[in-house]
Scaffold this motif. Structure first.
Motif, PDB file in Angstrom:
ATOM      1  N   PRO A 184       0.458  -0.993  -0.038  1.00  0.00           N
ATOM      2  CA  PRO A 184      -0.194   0.355  -0.372  1.00  0.00           C
ATOM      3  C   PRO A 184       0.955   1.471  -0.393  1.00  0.00           C
ATOM      4  O   PRO A 184       0.257   2.138  -0.411  1.00  0.00           O
ATOM      5  N   LYS A 185       1.578   1.437   0.648  1.00  0.00           N
ATOM      6  CA  LYS A 185       2.715   2.539   0.935  1.00  0.00           C
ATOM      7  C   LYS A 185       3.578   2.417  -0.242  1.00  0.00           C
ATOM      8  O   LYS A 185       4.554   3.764  -1.256  1.00  0.00           O
ATOM      9  N   ARG A 186       4.524   1.589  -1.046  1.00  0.00           N
ATOM     10  CA  ARG A 186       5.257   1.492  -2.342  1.00  0.00           C
ATOM     11  C   ARG A 186       6.114   2.426  -1.870  1.00  0.00           C
ATOM     12  O   ARG A 186       6.930   2.671  -1.987  1.00  0.00           O
ATOM     13  N   ASN A 187       6.534   1.293  -1.167  1.00  0.00           N
ATOM     14  CA  ASN A 187       7.934   1.830  -0.251  1.00  0.00           C
ATOM     15  C   ASN A 187       9.273   0.859  -0.562  1.00  0.00           C
ATOM     16  O   ASN A 187      10.213   1.486   0.059  1.00  0.00           O
ATOM     17  N   GLU A 188       9.055   0.982  -1.915  1.00  0.00           N
ATOM     18  CA  GLU A 188      10.632  -0.210  -2.499  1.00  0.00           C
ATOM     19  C   GLU A 188      10.784   0.474  -3.765  1.00  0.00           C
ATOM     20  O   GLU A 188       9.613   0.907  -4.517  1.00  0.00           O
ATOM     21  N   HIS A 189      11.578   1.056  -3.729  1.00  0.00           N
ATOM     22  CA  HIS A 189      12.765   1.320  -4.882  1.00  0.00           C
ATOM     23  C   HIS A 189      13.851   0.712  -5.365  1.00  0.00           C
ATOM     24  O   HIS A 189      14.488   0.369  -4.614  1.00  0.00           O
ATOM     25  N   GLY A 190      13.906   0.329  -6.617  1.00  0.00           N
ATOM     26  CA  GLY A 190      14.825  -0.215  -7.555  1.00  0.00           C
ATOM     27  C   GLY A 190      14.798  -0.997  -8.730  1.00  0.00           C
ATOM     28  O   GLY A 190      13.946  -0.453  -9.517  1.00  0.00           O
TER      29      GLY A 190
END
Length: 284
Positions: free
Chosen positions: A159-165
């Motif tokens: 829900p927070k879309r908290n992974e970047h890469g």
């Protein structure tokens, strides 16, 4: 056969009926023919570039304010419409107002922070206007497509879309209302990209229907023109009071659907068996 020739033949059948009405019958019949079936001759490939993440400098954000103040930043309007976050905060749309100033889409709900690290990134990308729907998305240099998922999956499990890469999932993104023009369809990538790279996507082309102005355009090869005429005539017999004949309409519809069914069967015969691919999230 062109759209103009088809309308001419339909006008001969429906003498005295307004041409705009006949145009709408042909357009609706063409859309009914295409449906949601993945016709091979409507398959296309498109490309888009992901946006590199911007995180140079630091920022100050104030609880209850939309203003963002940067230090050692060099923001430009190319960042407008992307999403901003500090640490693990919610993603918020951002619009730059200068090299060191910007405004958020809504007031900052987190704690006031000064000299904070931040990210400005983009996870949603538009596809070409003639796209009916996206079939698959491929990362650069990869034969295996990204795993397809749904917005519901992402909203439930990320829900927070908290992974970047490096992205490994794609899902259909927001789409403008079907009544607006042009319709804009988008793709969401997850993890949120951090580098600018070219991605390829396969999509189902939406053939341009008859508008009443494109009379010189050829009908797309995926459509059988005789069947389109039968389907449009069936609509005439059902909806035009002076020409109403439900028996004839039923026979015309049977011919239309029979031709479409034969075309579908031939399409599936040429395509052969399809391979099912498990979502990587479900493997291992």
């Amino acid at each position: 056969m062109t759209w103009g020739q088809l309308r001419f033949e339909l006008a001969r059948f429906a003498t005295g009926v307004d041409l705009d009405r006949l145009t709408s019958f042909l357009r609706l019949t063409a859309e009914e023919w295409v449906g949601d079936f993945p016709w091979s001759d409507l398959r296309r490939t498109g490309f888009f570039f992901t946006s590199a993440e911007y995180s140079t400098g630091t920022v100050t954000v104030t609880q209850g304010s939309r203003d963002v103040v940067g230090v050692d930043t060099a923001w430009t309007s190319t960042l407008d419409g992307r999403e901003f976050r500090v640490g693990d905060s919610e993603l918020t749309g951002i619009t730059t107002t200068g090299a060191t100033t910007a405004q958020l889409d809504h007031e900052w709900t987190g704690e006031t922070q000064t000299g904070a690290a931040y990210r400005i990134s983009q996870r949603i990308y538009p596809v070409v206007a003639e796209c009916r729907y996206v079939v698959s998305v491929h990362a650069p240099g990869m034969d295996t497509p990204l795993a397809k998922n749904t917005p519901l999956f992402l909203n439930t499990y990320r829900p927070k879309r908290n992974e970047h890469g490096e992205p490994w999932i794609w899902a259909p993104g927001p789409t403008t209302e079907e009544t607006s023009a042009p319709i804009v369809r988008t793709i969401e990538l997850y993890c949120i990209p951090t580098e600018s790279r070219r991605y390829a996507y396969t999509y189902q082309f939406s053939p341009i229907p008859f508008t009443g102005l494109n009379t010189q355009d050829e009908v797309h090869p995926s459509m059988v023109t005789g069947a389109l005429l039968d389907g449009a005539k069936a609509r005439v017999c059902e909806e035009i009071r002076e020409l109403r004949d439900f028996g004839l309409a039923d026979r015309m519809r049977q011919r239309f659907f029979g031709a479409r069914q034969r075309a579908l069967a031939e399409e599936m015969r040429r395509a052969g068996p399809s391979r099912l691919q498990l979502d990587p999230a479900l493997v291992g």
